[in-house]
Design a protein around this motif. Structure first.
Motif, PDB file in Angstrom:
ATOM      1  N   VAL A  42       0.785  -1.213   0.159  1.00 37.71           N
ATOM      2  CA  VAL A  42       0.128  -0.009  -0.056  1.00 37.71           C
ATOM      3  C   VAL A  42       0.999   1.281  -0.135  1.00 37.71           C
ATOM      4  O   VAL A  42       1.531   1.409   0.845  1.00 37.71           O
ATOM      5  N   ALA A  46      -0.599   4.115   6.779  1.00 42.88           N
ATOM      6  CA  ALA A  46      -1.635   3.262   7.349  1.00 42.88           C
ATOM      7  C   ALA A  46      -2.714   4.263   8.077  1.00 42.88           C
ATOM      8  O   ALA A  46      -2.671   5.441   8.343  1.00 42.88           O
ATOM      9  N   THR A  50      -6.984   3.944   1.133  1.00 43.20           N
ATOM     10  CA  THR A  50      -6.382   3.106   0.115  1.00 43.20           C
ATOM     11  C   THR A  50      -5.800   1.734   1.301  1.00 43.20           C
ATOM     12  O   THR A  50      -6.068   0.951   0.917  1.00 43.20           O
ATOM     13  N   ASP A  51      -5.337   2.455   2.463  1.00 44.29           N
ATOM     14  CA  ASP A  51      -4.966   1.204   3.370  1.00 44.29           C
ATOM     15  C   ASP A  51      -6.049   0.405   4.011  1.00 44.29           C
ATOM     16  O   ASP A  51      -6.096  -0.709   4.138  1.00 44.29           O
ATOM     17  N   ARG A  55      -6.506  -3.848   3.224  1.00 49.54           N
ATOM     18  CA  ARG A  55      -6.417  -4.490   4.492  1.00 49.54           C
ATOM     19  C   ARG A  55      -7.680  -5.458   4.293  1.00 49.54           C
ATOM     20  O   ARG A  55      -7.644  -6.613   4.639  1.00 49.54           O
ATOM     21  N   VAL A  71      -0.223  -6.903   4.336  1.00 47.67           N
ATOM     22  CA  VAL A  71      -0.210  -5.298   3.706  1.00 47.67           C
ATOM     23  C   VAL A  71       1.140  -4.961   4.453  1.00 47.67           C
ATOM     24  O   VAL A  71       1.493  -4.990   5.627  1.00 47.67           O
ATOM     25  N   ASN A  73       2.897  -1.095   4.198  1.00 48.74           N
ATOM     26  CA  ASN A  73       2.804   0.455   3.986  1.00 48.74           C
ATOM     27  C   ASN A  73       4.184   0.925   3.648  1.00 48.74           C
ATOM     28  O   ASN A  73       5.155   0.689   4.368  1.00 48.74           O
TER      29      ASN A  73
END
Length: 329
Positions: A42, A46, A50-51, A55, A71, A73
């Motif tokens: 991503v 966080a 989008t995060d 997830r 995931v 970041n």
């Protein structure tokens, strides 16, 4: 003599076996995919939209594929750092990207130095969701519709500014597109993130803002911000009483989208497995409910449809970037 012939024959057999292994290696890898953890990069911090989407989808895809989808970041440079990492990753399907309109349309158009090609360096997997943007104002501005805002901006040109979460962001470009299509001229005031911009909007230091709908939704419900219009073609299911901007400015449409990409060269069989898992995840009732709560509209697509979507987005935003003379190092 016989020993030499046997040695040569053995060498030929070994060479043939090596060639066979090479030719069968990629299909074999695809057939066994996945046999270990997949990393979903991503390219933003966080906690953002989008995060959250990443997830939710990653967890369900992991259940479907039988391997964990973790995931990671990788924030920075407006999403470019994370996208560039995936573009350079091994094309085996084990490192994939949660791409957005920023990583695959706006950044490539705006940045002088382009670390990757959004079409050539990625294998499209699936378009996942679209998230509406929203045009919000401070209630003290005294306008209650997009039409009233346009009338005010035309009556007092150059007086008003609009906020966004930063230069070159989808929200910045939403404002520039509005300027062009509505025939008005607002000055852009970039902030370092949506939070500081919203604080100034609520505090009436600035009157107008384009924001992600999930980011502003709490303030809209509380009445501290007035929503004039969502930026998608259809009204948002979570706010059915808020009209679309397009109801006043025909053809206006912007939104944030999230999609999965693999590195270019990823075997088609692996892309197909990722696509199947992603689309199955989107159909899960729990995932659908979470996306609805988040004001995200589920789309899903084939890899080919996502590729065409990226091409269309580049064509759409190119003239806007050029006319607004937006360029960043």
């Amino acid at each position: 003599m016989k020993l030499t012939q046997l040695t040569r024959r053995a060498a030929l057999v070994l060479a043939g076996s090596a060639l066979s292994a090479l030719s069968l290696g990629q299909p074999a890898l695809a057939q066994n995919f996945p046999d270990r953890t997949i990393t979903l990069v991503v390219p933003f911090a966080a906690g953002g939209s989008t995060d959250v989407v990443g997830r939710v989808v990653a967890q369900k895809m992991g259940d479907i594929l039988g391997q964990q989808v973790v995931v990671e970041n990788v924030a920075g440079a407006g999403g470019n750092l994370g996208a560039d990492r995936v573009a350079r990753a091994d094309p085996d399907g084990y490192t994939i990207l949660m791409g957005t309109v920023a990583t695959h349309a706006l950044n490539p158009l705006i940045l002088k130095q382009k670390p990757y090609d959004p079409e050539k360096d990625f294998a499209p997997v699936s378009l996942l969701v679209v998230v509406p943007n929203v045009l919000v104002v401070n209630p003290k501005l005294g306008v209650n519709s997009v039409a009233e805002l346009i009338a005010l901006l035309k009556k007092e040109p150059d007086k008003y500014s609009y906020a966004s979460s930063g230069n070159g962001t989808p929200l910045h470009l939403s404002g520039e597109l509005f300027n062009a299509m509505a025939g008005v001229k607002m000055q852009h005031v970039p902030y370092k993130g949506a939070g500081p911009a919203l604080n100034d909007l609520i505090g009436n230091q600035i009157s107008i803002m384009f924001d992600n709908l999930p980011s502003s939704s709490g303030h809209m419900k509380a009445g501290t911000l007035k929503a004039l219009g969502v930026t998608t073609k259809e009204r948002a299911p979570s706010f059915p009483d808020v009209p679309t901007v397009a109801e006043t400015v025909p053809g206006y449409e912007t939104y944030t989208w999230n999609a999965l990409f693999a590195p270019a060269g990823t075997p088609p069989e692996v892309v197909a497995k990722l696509n199947e898992a992603a689309n199955a995840a989107l159909k899960d009732p729990a995932v659908a409910a979470r996306m609805k709560d988040f004001s995200a509209t589920i789309v899903g697509s084939t890899p080919e449809e996502l590729g065409k979507h990226v091409t269309a987005e580049l064509a759409k935003w190119g003239p806007v970037v050029k006319s607004a003379n937006i360029q960043m190092d």
